[in-house]
Design a protein around this motif. Structure first.
Motif, PDB file in Angstrom:
ATOM      1  N   VAL A 194       0.869  -1.163   0.000  1.00 38.43           N
ATOM      2  CA  VAL A 194       0.000   0.000   0.000  1.00 38.43           C
ATOM      3  C   VAL A 194       0.914   1.223   0.000  1.00 38.43           C
ATOM      4  CG1 VAL A 194      -1.780   1.289   1.219  1.00 38.43           C
ATOM      5  CG2 VAL A 194      -1.782  -1.211   1.312  1.00 38.43           C
ATOM      6  N   HIS A 195       0.745   2.137  -0.952  1.00 42.52           N
ATOM      7  CA  HIS A 195       1.575   3.337  -0.997  1.00 42.52           C
ATOM      8  C   HIS A 195       0.879   4.383  -1.861  1.00 42.52           C
ATOM      9  CE1 HIS A 195       2.873   1.976  -5.027  1.00 42.52           C
ATOM     10  NE2 HIS A 195       2.912   0.777  -4.471  1.00 42.52           N
ATOM     11  N   PRO A 196       1.211   5.661  -1.691  1.00 45.57           N
ATOM     12  CA  PRO A 196       0.558   6.700  -2.489  1.00 45.57           C
ATOM     13  C   PRO A 196       0.867   6.555  -3.971  1.00 45.57           C
ATOM     14  CG  PRO A 196       1.702   7.642  -0.596  1.00 45.57           C
ATOM     15  CD  PRO A 196       2.153   6.214  -0.711  1.00 45.57           C
ATOM     16  N   GLY A 197      -0.017   7.075  -4.804  1.00 45.34           N
ATOM     17  CA  GLY A 197       0.227   7.099  -6.237  1.00 45.34           C
ATOM     18  C   GLY A 197      -0.772   6.279  -7.019  1.00 45.34           C
ATOM     19  N   GLU A 198      -0.471   6.128  -8.293  1.00 41.71           N
ATOM     20  CA  GLU A 198      -1.279   5.310  -9.186  1.00 41.71           C
ATOM     21  C   GLU A 198      -0.377   4.329  -9.920  1.00 41.71           C
ATOM     22  OE1 GLU A 198      -3.604   7.523 -11.944  1.00 41.71           O
ATOM     23  OE2 GLU A 198      -4.741   8.595 -10.392  1.00 41.71           O
ATOM     24  N   GLU A 199      -0.946   3.199 -10.301  1.00 43.05           N
ATOM     25  CA  GLU A 199      -0.222   2.212 -11.093  1.00 43.05           C
ATOM     26  C   GLU A 199      -1.072   1.812 -12.298  1.00 43.05           C
ATOM     27  OE1 GLU A 199       1.462  -1.072  -8.913  1.00 43.05           O
ATOM     28  OE2 GLU A 199       1.862   0.180  -7.167  1.00 43.05           O
ATOM     29  N   TRP A 200      -0.381   1.567 -13.386  1.00 41.84           N
ATOM     30  CA  TRP A 200      -1.014   1.064 -14.603  1.00 41.84           C
ATOM     31  C   TRP A 200      -0.149  -0.058 -15.122  1.00 41.84           C
ATOM     32  CZ3 TRP A 200       0.994   0.678 -19.563  1.00 41.84           C
ATOM     33  CH2 TRP A 200       0.093   0.389 -20.591  1.00 41.84           C
ATOM     34  N   LEU A 201      -0.783  -1.149 -15.543  1.00 43.72           N
ATOM     35  CA  LEU A 201      -0.022  -2.254 -16.133  1.00 43.72           C
ATOM     36  C   LEU A 201      -0.777  -2.824 -17.323  1.00 43.72           C
ATOM     37  CD1 LEU A 201      -1.364  -5.243 -15.196  1.00 43.72           C
ATOM     38  CD2 LEU A 201      -0.428  -4.517 -13.008  1.00 43.72           C
ATOM     39  N   TYR A 202      -0.007  -3.385 -18.241  1.00 42.99           N
ATOM     40  CA  TYR A 202      -0.540  -3.968 -19.473  1.00 42.99           C
ATOM     41  C   TYR A 202       0.171  -5.294 -19.702  1.00 42.99           C
ATOM     42  CZ  TYR A 202      -1.593  -4.497 -24.476  1.00 42.99           C
ATOM     43  OH  TYR A 202      -2.011  -4.967 -25.697  1.00 42.99           O
ATOM     44  N   VAL A 203      -0.590  -6.366 -19.791  1.00 41.45           N
ATOM     45  CA  VAL A 203      -0.003  -7.698 -19.909  1.00 41.45           C
ATOM     46  C   VAL A 203       0.450  -7.955 -21.343  1.00 41.45           C
ATOM     47  CG1 VAL A 203      -0.351 -10.168 -19.557  1.00 41.45           C
ATOM     48  CG2 VAL A 203      -1.487  -8.524 -18.048  1.00 41.45           C
ATOM     49  N   LEU A 204       1.721  -8.301 -21.480  1.00 40.21           N
ATOM     50  CA  LEU A 204       2.286  -8.611 -22.796  1.00 40.21           C
ATOM     51  C   LEU A 204       2.214 -10.095 -23.115  1.00 40.21           C
ATOM     52  CD1 LEU A 204       5.492  -6.385 -22.520  1.00 40.21           C
ATOM     53  CD2 LEU A 204       3.453  -5.888 -23.899  1.00 40.21           C
ATOM     54  N   SER A 205       2.520 -10.934 -22.122  1.00 40.78           N
ATOM     55  CA  SER A 205       2.509 -12.386 -22.338  1.00 40.78           C
ATOM     56  C   SER A 205       2.252 -13.087 -21.016  1.00 40.78           C
ATOM     57  CB  SER A 205       3.841 -12.853 -22.939  1.00 40.78           C
ATOM     58  OG  SER A 205       4.912 -12.614 -22.042  1.00 40.78           O
ATOM     59  N   GLY A 206       1.752 -14.306 -21.097  1.00 40.18           N
ATOM     60  CA  GLY A 206       1.449 -15.069 -19.897  1.00 40.18           C
ATOM     61  C   GLY A 206       0.174 -14.579 -19.244  1.00 40.18           C
ATOM     62  N   ARG A 207      -0.108 -15.125 -18.083  1.00 39.18           N
ATOM     63  CA  ARG A 207      -1.297 -14.717 -17.318  1.00 39.18           C
ATOM     64  C   ARG A 207      -0.858 -14.160 -15.985  1.00 39.18           C
ATOM     65  NH1 ARG A 207      -6.800 -18.137 -16.650  1.00 39.18           N
ATOM     66  NH2 ARG A 207      -7.084 -17.192 -18.713  1.00 39.18           N
ATOM     67  N   LEU A 208      -1.427 -13.014 -15.628  1.00 37.75           N
ATOM     68  CA  LEU A 208      -1.050 -12.305 -14.416  1.00 37.75           C
ATOM     69  C   LEU A 208      -2.229 -12.306 -13.451  1.00 37.75           C
ATOM     70  CD1 LEU A 208       1.695 -10.812 -13.967  1.00 37.75           C
ATOM     71  CD2 LEU A 208       0.458  -8.680 -14.381  1.00 37.75           C
ATOM     72  N   ARG A 209      -1.928 -12.500 -12.171  1.00 30.82           N
ATOM     73  CA  ARG A 209      -2.964 -12.383 -11.140  1.00 30.82           C
ATOM     74  C   ARG A 209      -2.747 -11.089 -10.377  1.00 30.82           C
ATOM     75  NH1 ARG A 209      -3.216 -17.398  -8.012  1.00 30.82           N
ATOM     76  NH2 ARG A 209      -4.750 -18.024  -9.581  1.00 30.82           N
ATOM     77  N   LEU A 210      -3.766 -10.252 -10.362  1.00 30.91           N
ATOM     78  CA  LEU A 210      -3.724  -8.975  -9.663  1.00 30.91           C
ATOM     79  C   LEU A 210      -4.779  -8.988  -8.570  1.00 30.91           C
ATOM     80  CD1 LEU A 210      -2.899  -5.948  -9.402  1.00 30.91           C
ATOM     81  CD2 LEU A 210      -4.663  -5.459 -11.123  1.00 30.91           C
ATOM     82  N   THR A 211      -4.333  -8.827  -7.339  1.00 31.49           N
ATOM     83  CA  THR A 211      -5.248  -8.754  -6.207  1.00 31.49           C
ATOM     84  C   THR A 211      -5.324  -7.310  -5.743  1.00 31.49           C
ATOM     85  OG1 THR A 211      -4.696 -11.009  -5.525  1.00 31.49           O
ATOM     86  CG2 THR A 211      -5.739  -9.604  -3.889  1.00 31.49           C
TER      87      THR A 211
END
Length: 202
Positions: free
Chosen positions: A132-149
């Motif tokens: 947990v920390h201030p700010g924003e995050e953005w991600l884009y999956v290129l390959s494989g499968r990602l789990r985001l909680t």
């Protein structure tokens, strides 16, 4: 007592040989003791000391927290050069960095308010690490499968899927495909204004 950041089980090793002295130098340059700096990054003084001596390797969330604590960027912590005038970043020119099994490729210039990386994650690593920390995050999956909680919700992302969220939401990232996953990652310390502000008197 260990914090969530300290429970990730980073391997001992020389994958980031230059980060340890840089962490110590930045802390001292800011006039902070281990006892003062560690809680700001969600670490114990003993754990921060191990990072500064190279006995432990910092994960990406730890690097983000330490960069915020010292008023710098992940790029500077990784020892990259100051911003260049050339806006184009050529693939393969910068050596990738590795920590806790994750591989980081520079996708943006260091010293900017927005930090951009291309990240490769092996299967199952950092599955217990919540940040947990201030700010924003953005991600884009290129390959494989990602789990985001995110908080109590868990999402599985396939190539082409993306996520954009406030970093104040407890979050963790792991690869669920056995071949690992790769994704583009952008982080900024700025928080978007709440489009639906809550006023105490309605």
């Amino acid at each position: 007592m260990s914090t969530p950041a300290e429970g990730a089980g980073e391997p001992v090793g020389p994958a980031l040989p230059d980060v340890a002295p840089r962490l110590r130098e930045l802390r001292r340059r800011r006039g902070l003791t281990l006892e003062a700096a560690a809680p700001r990054a969600g670490l114990s003084p003993a754990h921060l000391s191990r990072l500064e001596t190279g006995a432990r390797q910092p994960s990406l969330p730890m690097l983000l927290a330490l960069a915020r604590t010292y008023g710098t960027t992940v790029s500077e912590l990784l020892g990259e050069m100051p911003p260049e005038r050339e806006p184009v970043i050529r693939g393969g020119r910068a050596e990738p960095a590795e920590a806790d099994g994750w591989t980081y490729h520079r996708a943006g210039h260091p010293g900017r308010a927005m930090q951009a990386l291309r990240v490769e994650v092996p299967y199952g690593t950092q599955r217990e690490l919540v940040r947990v920390h201030p700010g924003e995050e953005w991600l884009y999956v290129l390959s494989g499968r990602l789990r985001l909680t995110l908080g109590d919700a868990t999402h599985e992302l396939d190539p082409g899927d993306s996520a954009h969220f406030d970093s104040l939401t407890p979050h963790r990232i792991s690869a669920v495909s056995h071949g690992g996953a790769a994704f583009l990652f952008v982080h900024t310390l700025l928080q978007s204004p709440d489009p639906h502000p809550h006023h105490p008197h309605g």
